[in-house]
Design an enzyme around this catalytic site. Sequence first.
Site, mmCIF file in Angstrom:
data_model
loop_
_atom_site.group_PDB
_atom_site.id
_atom_site.type_symbol
_atom_site.label_atom_id
_atom_site.label_comp_id
_atom_site.label_asym_id
_atom_site.label_seq_id
_atom_site.Cartn_x
_atom_site.Cartn_y
_atom_site.Cartn_z
ATOM 1 N N CYS A 2 1.980 -6.005 7.456
ATOM 2 C CA CYS A 2 0.886 -5.748 8.394
ATOM 3 C C CYS A 2 -0.375 -6.519 7.989
ATOM 4 O O CYS A 2 -0.582 -6.836 6.825
ATOM 5 C CB CYS A 2 0.537 -4.266 8.395
ATOM 6 S SG CYS A 2 1.947 -3.196 8.680
ATOM 7 N N ARG A 27 2.183 -13.533 8.141
ATOM 8 C CA ARG A 27 2.616 -12.426 7.297
ATOM 9 C C ARG A 27 3.833 -11.706 7.879
ATOM 10 O O ARG A 27 4.484 -10.944 7.179
ATOM 11 C CB ARG A 27 1.470 -11.416 7.134
ATOM 12 C CG ARG A 27 0.305 -11.970 6.348
ATOM 13 C CD ARG A 27 -0.883 -11.043 6.432
ATOM 14 N NE ARG A 27 -0.653 -9.793 5.746
ATOM 15 C CZ ARG A 27 -1.051 -9.531 4.514
ATOM 16 N NH1 ARG A 27 -1.684 -10.442 3.837
ATOM 17 N NH2 ARG A 27 -0.812 -8.364 3.961
ATOM 18 N N TRP A 75 3.930 -4.467 11.049
ATOM 19 C CA TRP A 75 5.322 -4.706 10.647
ATOM 20 C C TRP A 75 5.922 -3.321 10.473
ATOM 21 O O TRP A 75 5.538 -2.595 9.562
ATOM 22 C CB TRP A 75 5.341 -5.495 9.337
ATOM 23 C CG TRP A 75 6.686 -5.925 8.875
ATOM 24 C CD1 TRP A 75 7.431 -6.983 9.336
ATOM 25 C CD2 TRP A 75 7.454 -5.351 7.808
ATOM 26 N NE1 TRP A 75 8.595 -7.083 8.633
ATOM 27 C CE2 TRP A 75 8.645 -6.102 7.695
ATOM 28 C CE3 TRP A 75 7.259 -4.270 6.937
ATOM 29 C CZ2 TRP A 75 9.630 -5.802 6.752
ATOM 30 C CZ3 TRP A 75 8.233 -3.982 6.010
ATOM 31 C CH2 TRP A 75 9.410 -4.736 5.914
ATOM 32 N N ASN A 101 -2.569 -0.595 6.556
ATOM 33 C CA ASN A 101 -1.480 -1.294 5.866
ATOM 34 C C ASN A 101 -0.981 -0.374 4.766
ATOM 35 O O ASN A 101 -1.796 0.244 4.079
ATOM 36 C CB ASN A 101 -1.985 -2.586 5.212
ATOM 37 C CG ASN A 101 -2.242 -3.680 6.225
ATOM 38 O OD1 ASN A 101 -2.053 -3.481 7.419
ATOM 39 N ND2 ASN A 101 -2.679 -4.828 5.735
ATOM 40 N N GLY A 102 0.321 -0.311 4.562
ATOM 41 C CA GLY A 102 0.884 0.543 3.506
ATOM 42 C C GLY A 102 1.719 1.654 4.107
ATOM 43 O O GLY A 102 2.113 1.588 5.275
ATOM 44 N N GLU A 481 18.541 -18.746 -5.840
ATOM 45 C CA GLU A 481 17.398 -19.138 -5.008
ATOM 46 C C GLU A 481 17.849 -19.974 -3.811
ATOM 47 O O GLU A 481 17.359 -19.787 -2.696
ATOM 48 C CB GLU A 481 16.376 -19.901 -5.868
ATOM 49 C CG GLU A 481 15.155 -20.398 -5.129
ATOM 50 C CD GLU A 481 14.309 -19.304 -4.460
ATOM 51 O OE1 GLU A 481 14.572 -18.117 -4.678
ATOM 52 O OE2 GLU A 481 13.405 -19.669 -3.689
ATOM 53 N N LYS A 485 17.078 -18.848 -0.008
ATOM 54 C CA LYS A 485 16.286 -19.721 0.874
ATOM 55 C C LYS A 485 17.028 -19.945 2.179
ATOM 56 O O LYS A 485 16.465 -19.859 3.254
ATOM 57 C CB LYS A 485 16.056 -21.048 0.140
ATOM 58 C CG LYS A 485 14.774 -21.733 0.345
ATOM 59 C CD LYS A 485 13.564 -21.185 -0.370
ATOM 60 C CE LYS A 485 13.315 -19.752 -0.213
ATOM 61 N NZ LYS A 485 12.393 -19.167 -1.126
ATOM 62 N N GLU A 488 17.410 -16.471 4.329
ATOM 63 C CA GLU A 488 16.212 -15.829 4.881
ATOM 64 C C GLU A 488 15.631 -16.569 6.085
ATOM 65 O O GLU A 488 15.068 -15.954 6.970
ATOM 66 C CB GLU A 488 15.144 -15.554 3.815
ATOM 67 C CG GLU A 488 14.424 -16.740 3.253
ATOM 68 C CD GLU A 488 13.352 -16.364 2.231
ATOM 69 O OE1 GLU A 488 12.733 -15.304 2.340
ATOM 70 O OE2 GLU A 488 13.134 -17.158 1.289
ATOM 71 N N HIS A 504 37.574 -14.432 -9.439
ATOM 72 C CA HIS A 504 37.923 -13.045 -9.761
ATOM 73 C C HIS A 504 37.801 -12.130 -8.548
ATOM 74 O O HIS A 504 37.611 -10.931 -8.699
ATOM 75 C CB HIS A 504 37.053 -12.541 -10.916
ATOM 76 C CG HIS A 504 37.318 -13.287 -12.193
ATOM 77 N ND1 HIS A 504 38.459 -13.118 -12.943
ATOM 78 C CD2 HIS A 504 36.609 -14.267 -12.814
ATOM 79 C CE1 HIS A 504 38.433 -13.939 -13.985
ATOM 80 N NE2 HIS A 504 37.315 -14.647 -13.930
ATOM 81 N N LYS A 603 5.479 -11.689 4.353
ATOM 82 C CA LYS A 603 5.109 -12.553 3.231
ATOM 83 C C LYS A 603 4.873 -11.740 1.966
ATOM 84 O O LYS A 603 5.305 -12.108 0.893
ATOM 85 C CB LYS A 603 3.852 -13.356 3.593
ATOM 86 C CG LYS A 603 3.366 -14.288 2.490
ATOM 87 C CD LYS A 603 4.380 -15.387 2.218
ATOM 88 C CE LYS A 603 3.998 -16.314 1.099
ATOM 89 N NZ LYS A 603 5.166 -17.050 0.575
HETATM 90 C C1 AGP Z 1 11.076 -15.528 -0.975
HETATM 91 O O1 AGP Z 1 11.204 -16.612 -0.153
HETATM 92 C C2 AGP Z 1 10.681 -14.287 -0.364
HETATM 93 N N1 AGP Z 1 9.758 -14.410 0.656
HETATM 94 C C3 AGP Z 1 10.559 -13.070 -1.259
HETATM 95 O O2 AGP Z 1 11.781 -12.912 -1.883
HETATM 96 C C4 AGP Z 1 9.427 -13.040 -2.321
HETATM 97 O O3 AGP Z 1 9.685 -13.962 -3.324
HETATM 98 C C5 AGP Z 1 9.350 -11.614 -2.889
HETATM 99 O O4 AGP Z 1 9.062 -10.701 -1.849
HETATM 100 C C6 AGP Z 1 8.339 -11.470 -3.984
HETATM 101 O O5 AGP Z 1 7.043 -11.721 -3.534
HETATM 102 P P1 AGP Z 1 5.858 -11.963 -4.551
HETATM 103 O O6 AGP Z 1 6.185 -13.208 -5.309
HETATM 104 O O7 AGP Z 1 4.649 -12.106 -3.691
HETATM 105 O O8 AGP Z 1 5.793 -10.766 -5.452
#
Ligand code: AGP
Length: 608
Positions: A2, A27, A75, A101-102, A481, A485, A488, A504, A603
């Site tokens: 949010c 965000r 969100w 937010n939260g 990673e 990537k 997502e 396995h 984000k």
């Molecule tokens: C990665 O592309 C993601 N958007 C997500 O996994 C991110 O790395 C994770 O939420 C951690 O965020 P931060 O580094 O702001 O703590």
Amino acid sequence: MCGIVGYIGDHQAGPVLVQSLEKLEYRGYDSAGVCTNDGQKLIVEKEKGKLKELKKATDDGKKVQGTVGIGHTRWATHGEPSKINAHPHLSSSGSFAVVHNGIIENYMELKHELSANGISFHSSTDTEVIAQLLEYHYNGDLVDTVIKIMPLLKGSYALGIMYREAPDKIIAVRKGSPLIIGIGENENYLASDVPAILDKTRKIYRLAANEIAVIKRDSITVYDTDKNVVEKSAETIEWSMDAAEKDGYEHFMLKEIMEQPKAVYNTIIERIKDGRVVLDEIHLTAEQIKSFEKINIVACGSAYHVGVVAKYIFEKILRKPVEVNVASEFKYSDPIVDEKTLTIVISQSGETADTKEAMYEAQRKGSYTIAVVNVVGSAIAVEANDVIYTLAGPEIAVATTKAYSAQLAVIYMLAIYFGDILGKINQEDYRNYVSELLALPEKIKLILNKAEDIKNTASKLFARKDVFFIGRNIDYALSLEGSLKLKEISYIHSEAYAAGELKHGTISLIEKGTLVIALTTYEDLHEKTCSNIKEVQSRGAYVLGIGCENMQLLVRSADSTILIPKTCDIMLPSLAVVPMQILAYYIARFKGCEIDTPRNLAKSVTVE
Ligand code: AGP
């Protein structure tokens, strides 16, 4: 996640709020709304979906009257994305409006109590209880009322509050989620993140936890929960507007991929002096560093993946045991950490709730914490014992790229710095590490120059349904990673596997046409991984190999390859991650995905 904005001044608030909300679109959100006060009543406009719906409904904000207002992009957590659940939320009589937010963890309990007192609710959100509580407890003084309800709210929150009878002020309060106040000339702003107000002002106050701000047109007063005035010092935001704009690129993600040489350069350059790694930010003595028996790393998502890379590097160089913990699991696992454990906390935003909680847990158990954070002044940065900032600049795309690379650079420096103090690195290796570190930005550029070739590869692969990333040792850490990537932003199902583990069980999923991306940058295990390539190929897989320029066996084994320059073993991830980012980006683009704001994602995840 949010976003909150607010404005009070001489201009019409609606258009300012809408413009600021646009700056927070990155965000991730599913509905948006604004509330203004026209001097007589609170006017709320909200819409489900993207901001363009709200802009259409309000004629870019011009339809809502008044020079004071708050706005929000939501969100969804409690209650589906809908117009009713969108913020701002009003209290029953329409006297209070709240953006939040939260998460309020005890909202059901509070809702039940308020309902028993005859208050009816309209939405399924946790936020509405805050508006109702404010109205219910209002005692003629806004700050007193806010202070009174704060202990009733369990969970995390950043709030923007308006009161119908007080059109001269916005109240802001935070516990957990971040909030900043932008300082203008005869006008002031509220925001959950800097880009929202960067084109309006560069002077800001960051609200600390449990601070309450009264924001008027010509004054800002901050109180603690005993209603003492808190003297705040203003911070000047140094980054340019360009940093928060796309600068000619179609997406922030591509821009940020291309910015990686600079992000790595900026992160290392001030910390290498006369060929030595100098980490002035760390206040630990050599004796303390020697006394640690183990290293504990906590982080989420890509930052966690940096932690997995770090484990291989630290264990190889320092010969100390390293545990990497998914932050959301850490606090609830009664972890074995104490004053003999050094905890490294990795986070781009510095506001990830799971990571923050994990850090607090480590601190409660006596562990010294070093945070690796990108956002200056964020909660994790401020509350860790030491902070090493990555200097990647603002990262806007939800999928992290340049922050991941800058975090890796800090890990290399920590490994060299600790390795030297512990006597685990001889001078020749030390010199070699430092010179490879300094060479990284240029080597990353060489890979970025291959973006068109990688785009061409992506054009042939974007229709695949299942992808497996495999690798051994540090390449396995990297494959985690690569897989994240891709999935997502392109929504293609993908998994990362230790190359030797596939046989396995999971190899049963390999069939004709399955895409396997095999990472084999680590020379010592190159042959072994090439054998794993053969195993999957003989079951029908198409293998894209990513390895180093000298790896002829890989070229002969894989169906196609992307080759990267050589560097020392520990720094290979910085180079190998780049083609995976570019590949994921173009695959998502060929699929027509919304790259910068992928579905369901935010984000910065400020809820547990
Ligand atoms: C990665 O592309 C993601 N958007 C997500 O996994 C991110 O790395 C994770 O939420 C951690 O965020 P931060 O580094 O702001 O703590």
